[in-house]
Write an enzyme that holds these catalytic residues in place. Structure first.
Site, PDB file in Angstrom:
ATOM      1  N   SER A 150       0.833  -1.200   0.000  1.00 38.07           N
ATOM      2  CA  SER A 150       0.000   0.000   0.000  1.00 38.07           C
ATOM      3  C   SER A 150       0.875   1.259   0.000  1.00 38.07           C
ATOM      4  O   SER A 150       1.612   1.494  -0.948  1.00 38.07           O
ATOM      5  CB  SER A 150      -0.959  -0.044   1.201  1.00 38.07           C
ATOM      6  OG  SER A 150      -1.939   0.955   1.106  1.00 38.07           O
ATOM      7  N   ASP A 226     -10.204  -5.733  -3.149  1.00 41.97           N
ATOM      8  CA  ASP A 226      -9.625  -4.651  -2.358  1.00 41.97           C
ATOM      9  C   ASP A 226     -10.542  -3.429  -2.422  1.00 41.97           C
ATOM     10  O   ASP A 226     -10.806  -2.909  -3.507  1.00 41.97           O
ATOM     11  CB  ASP A 226      -8.240  -4.293  -2.921  1.00 41.97           C
ATOM     12  CG  ASP A 226      -7.442  -3.369  -2.023  1.00 41.97           C
ATOM     13  OD1 ASP A 226      -8.029  -2.434  -1.461  1.00 41.97           O
ATOM     14  OD2 ASP A 226      -6.218  -3.587  -1.909  1.00 41.97           O
ATOM     15  N   HIS A 259      -7.307  -6.076   1.050  1.00 40.83           N
ATOM     16  CA  HIS A 259      -6.133  -5.235   1.299  1.00 40.83           C
ATOM     17  C   HIS A 259      -5.343  -5.699   2.532  1.00 40.83           C
ATOM     18  O   HIS A 259      -4.357  -5.062   2.892  1.00 40.83           O
ATOM     19  CB  HIS A 259      -6.603  -3.788   1.501  1.00 40.83           C
ATOM     20  CG  HIS A 259      -5.553  -2.739   1.291  1.00 40.83           C
ATOM     21  ND1 HIS A 259      -5.036  -2.409   0.060  1.00 40.83           N
ATOM     22  CD2 HIS A 259      -4.914  -1.916   2.169  1.00 40.83           C
ATOM     23  CE1 HIS A 259      -4.151  -1.439   0.178  1.00 40.83           C
ATOM     24  NE2 HIS A 259      -4.041  -1.124   1.460  1.00 40.83           N
TER      25      HIS A 259
END
Length: 281
Positions: A150, A226, A259
């Site tokens: 991320s 996600d 995620h």
């Protein structure tokens, strides 16, 4: 430079450790973790740097990343720093939001007040911490690679693109590939670097590629479940930039994954084997 040992544990025949030291860059104490696999006396080992995402510390991947088995098998040192400076007097987001300030350093050297004094994560992870690790662990500085998740995927890609001679490989889980074009990045880059968007480009993987930066090849995984995929991550922008620049990119969309660290831990071994192949010799 001295380090304080926070914890030391045996794992897969190697050693998982956590250390704290006084950072000259952030002017705070910084904590990081290191896994050293079993190795022969006198050997120098390749090192993989892992950069974590928003709200994380060194502990998230250390506790949930499931990297030690593969690192022990492949002979990889695995280093995980924190995501921002912390401590008394370190400014955070005025509204205590999760996406700016503490836990959200975005791997830049801030130029804007009140963040410029402490938020120097770029220099910390590219200069200060590598020097400290090289002085204290059996690393081979000619065999380094980097990956992240991320916000940390953003950091890994930008660092690799700006230091192509240092890192042999770069990969990412669900990276923010074009922070100049998405809400997380616009808030962070504007807050740390100011309103001059030209200054943002050196911390934006897509912009770096457009401006001529290159990497030998990249591996990127996303989960197609996600929740941040469409608004914040924008993998299609990286794919288009790499295609235009003729940078080999393996972009995988993993069905049903989100995620979280369940996603990361599932594919961590794949990434480490990919890195190990590029760190040979």
């Amino acid at each position: 430079m001295t380090m304080q040992t926070v914890s030391l544990n045996k794992a897969y025949g190697g050693t998982q450790s956590v250390y704290r030291h006084a950072s000259r860059e952030t002017r705070t104490d910084m904590t990081f973790s290191v896994y050293v696999p079993p190795y022969a006396a006198g050997a120098r080992l390749p090192v993989v740097w892992y950069l974590s995402g928003l709200t994380c510390t060194h502990a998230n991947v250390t506790e949930k990343g499931e990297f030690r088995s593969a690192c022990a098998e492949l002979g990889l040192i695995f280093v995980a720093p924190d995501t921002s400076p912390r401590g008394e007097g370190v400014p955070g987001d005025p509204a205590n939001a999760y996406d700016f300030g503490l836990g959200a350093g975005f791997y830049v050297d801030a130029t804007q007040e009140p963040f410029a004094r402490n938020y120097r994560m770029w220099s910390y992870v590219t200069e200060e911490l590598p020097k400290l690790v090289a002085e204290n662990f059996p690393v081979d500085p000619s065999r380094q690679s980097i990956l992240g998740h991320s916000m940390g995927g953003h950091g890994a890609l930008t660092i690799a693109l700006r230091h192509p001679d240092r890192y042999r490989a770069a990969s990412a889980f669900a990276p923010i590939v074009a922070p100049s074009q998405v809400p997380w990045g616009i808030k962070a880059l504007g807050g740390y670097l100011g309103s001059d968007r030209q200054a943002w480009r050196k911390h934006d993987a897509v912009a770096l590629i457009e401006d001529g930066a290159r990497a030998s090849d990249l591996l990127v995984d996303y989960g197609d479940a996600d929740p941040f995929l469409t608004e914040q991550l924008r993998p299609e922008l990286l794919q288009a930039a790499c295609e235009k620049a003729k940078i080999p990119l393996t972009l995988r969309r993993q069905p049903g994954y989100d995620h979280s660290y369940y996603f990361i831990s599932t594919f961590m071994s794949d990434h480490l084997r990919w890195h190990a192949d590029r760190l040979k010799g």
